[in-house]
Write an enzyme that holds these catalytic residues in place. Structure first.
Site, PDB file in Angstrom:
ATOM      1  CG  ASP A  87     -23.347 -13.428  57.248  1.00 41.83           C
ATOM      2  OD1 ASP A  87     -24.416 -13.126  57.805  1.00 41.83           O
ATOM      3  OD2 ASP A  87     -23.227 -14.410  56.486  1.00 41.83           O
ATOM      4  CG  ASP A  98     -28.258 -14.664  58.250  1.00 38.96           C
ATOM      5  OD1 ASP A  98     -27.293 -13.886  58.180  1.00 38.96           O
ATOM      6  OD2 ASP A  98     -28.169 -15.891  58.025  1.00 38.96           O
ATOM      7  CG  HIS A 157     -29.496 -20.371  55.949  1.00 38.66           C
ATOM      8  ND1 HIS A 157     -30.153 -19.704  56.932  1.00 38.66           N
ATOM      9  CD2 HIS A 157     -28.456 -19.564  55.593  1.00 38.66           C
ATOM     10  CE1 HIS A 157     -29.528 -18.560  57.184  1.00 38.66           C
ATOM     11  NE2 HIS A 157     -28.496 -18.438  56.377  1.00 38.66           N
ATOM     12  CG  HIS A 165     -26.968 -22.051  58.776  1.00 41.58           C
ATOM     13  ND1 HIS A 165     -25.615 -22.199  58.588  1.00 41.58           N
ATOM     14  CD2 HIS A 165     -27.247 -20.776  58.408  1.00 41.58           C
ATOM     15  CE1 HIS A 165     -25.101 -21.061  58.151  1.00 41.58           C
ATOM     16  NE2 HIS A 165     -26.072 -20.175  58.039  1.00 41.58           N
ATOM     17  CD  GLU A 190     -25.704 -17.053  53.572  1.00 49.70           C
ATOM     18  OE1 GLU A 190     -24.700 -16.362  53.812  1.00 49.70           O
ATOM     19  OE2 GLU A 190     -26.227 -17.773  54.436  1.00 49.70           O
ATOM     20  CD  GLU A 279     -27.383 -14.188  54.835  1.00 51.41           C
ATOM     21  OE1 GLU A 279     -26.297 -13.831  55.316  1.00 51.41           O
ATOM     22  OE2 GLU A 279     -27.976 -15.219  55.189  1.00 51.41           O
TER      23      GLU A 279
END
Ligand code: CO
Length: 294
Positions: A87, A98, A157, A165, A190, A279
Site C-alpha cells: 500500500d 494512494d 476514504h 484519511h 480499497e 486500491e
C-alpha cells in the site's frame, strides 16, 4: 474536499502518474528471498527520484496482516510463501495518490482476484450522485460471489491536502445509509478480501506513527524528534525514518504517552485468514470518474 483549480487537478494527476510507475517497479521487487526493508526503502527512494514524496510509509503487510506493517529499522525479514500487500502513497505539494496491490507468492490467485474484481466493479459505479452505500454493496457482493468475505471494519476514504484519511468513509460492505458523492471529490476505494472472519484487530506491533497535536516539548531530544517529524508535513511516518536521532525509542514512547504522537498498530485478520487488497485513487466526475493511479 473538491478540486478547485486546474493547478490542483494537475498535482493530483502528477501524484497518480508517479505512483503508478512506482507501483510497477515495486511489484517486480517482491520476490521470495528479497528483504522487506530493502524493498520498502527502494520504493520510497523511487518516489523521491520521480519528484514526489511518500504520503505515508510504504505498507508491506503479509498473510493475515491487512495493513499498517512496515519494516522496522533493522528488519531482517525476507519474503517467503507470503501473500503480500503493498500500500503506497505519493503526494505532490500535499495532493495525494494512494494505491495498493497484492503480490501473491503463496498460491492464492482467487483471493487476489476477489479484491481486484471488487475494486473494478466498485469503480464502475462511481459518478456524481452515487451513494457510498452503493459502492459498499457492490464490493461485498463481488467478494461474496467469489467465496470470500470483505474486511467489514476497514474502509476506503476521501483525500484532502496533506490528509491521507478524510471523510467520506467508503465502506467495503452493505450499509443502511451512505454519503452522496459529488463531482471533483477525490476518494480512494480499497476492498480487502479474506478467507477468515472478515474482521481485523490491532496487533502488538506498531512501526507507523502520526502526530496528534503539536505542543511544546521540554527535553532537547524530544525537541529534536519533533523537529525531524515536521519534515513529514503532518502525514504518517515510520520509526525507521527517525534514524540518527538520540534515544529514538524512549523519546517516541514518551511522546506517545504525552498524547503528542499516536501509533498505527498492525491490523490483523482476527481468525488468521489470508488477506488480499486492491486500491485506486479517483476523482469523481459528473458521468463517472478519473482513476489517477492506473
Ligand atoms: Co488508502
Amino acid at each position: 474536499m473538491t478540486i478547485e483549480t486546474p493547478e490542483t487537478l494537475e498535482k493530483y494527476r502528477q501524484a497518480g502518474r508517479i505512483l503508478s510507475e512506482v507501483r510497477q517497479a515495486a511489484i517486480a521487487r517482491v520476490q521470495k528471498g528479497a528483504r522487506m526493508l530493502d524493498v520498502a526503502e527502494a520504493i520510497e527512494a523511487d518516489i523521491v527520484a520521480k519528484g514526489g514524496k511518500p504520503a505515508f510509509p510504504v505498507n508491506i503487510s503479509i498473510d493475515a496482516e491487512a495493513a499498517h506493517d512496515t519494516p522496522e529499522p533493522e528488519d531482517a525479514r525476507v519474503f517467503e510463501d507470503n501473500i503480500v500487500k503493498l500500500d503506497i502513497g505519493v503526494h505532490v505539494d500535499g495532493y495525494i495518490a494512494d494505491t495498493a496491490v497484492t503480490v501473491d507468492l503463496s498460491g492464492n490467485p482467487d483471493l487476489v482476484k476477489a479484491s481486484e474484481k471488487a475494486l473494478e466493479e466498485a469503480i464502475k459505479t462511481v459518478r456524481a450522485g452515487v451513494s457510498t452505500a452503493t459502492i459498499g454493496e457492490v464490493i461485498e457482493a463481488t467478494i461474496d460471489g467469489m467465496g470470500f468475505k470483505p474486511i467489514y471494519n476497514l474502509t476506503g476514504h476521501g483525500l484532502e491536502r496533506y490528509v491521507q484519511h478524510a471523510p467520506p468513509a467508503i465502506p467495503n460492505r452493505r450499509m443502511g445509509q451512505g454519503i452522496v458523492l459529488q463531482a471533483s471529490q477525490v476518494i480512494a476505494i480499497e476492498p480487502f478480501a479474506t478467507d477468515g472472519d472478515g474482521l481485523v484487530v490491532e496487533g502488538a506491533v506498531a512501526e507507523i506513527f502520526g502526530v496528534s497535536v503539536v505542543r511544546p516539548v521540554r527535553l532537547p531530544w524530544e525537541r529534536d524528534m519533533m523537529k525531524a517529524i515536521q519534515a513529514f508535513d503532518g502525514l504518517p511516518f515510520a520509526r525507521r525514518w527517525l534514524k540518527g536521532l538520540k534515544r529514538p525509542e524512549k523519546t517516541l514512547d514518551g511522546l506517545i504517552r504525552a498524547g503528542i504522537i499516536h501509533a498505527y498498530p498492525v491490523l490483523v485478520e482476527q481468525a488468521g485468514g489470508m488477506v488480499s487488497q486492491a486500491e485506486h485513487t479517483l476523482i469523481v466526475t459528473e458521468d463517472g470518474c478519473e482513476v489517477t493511479t492506473r
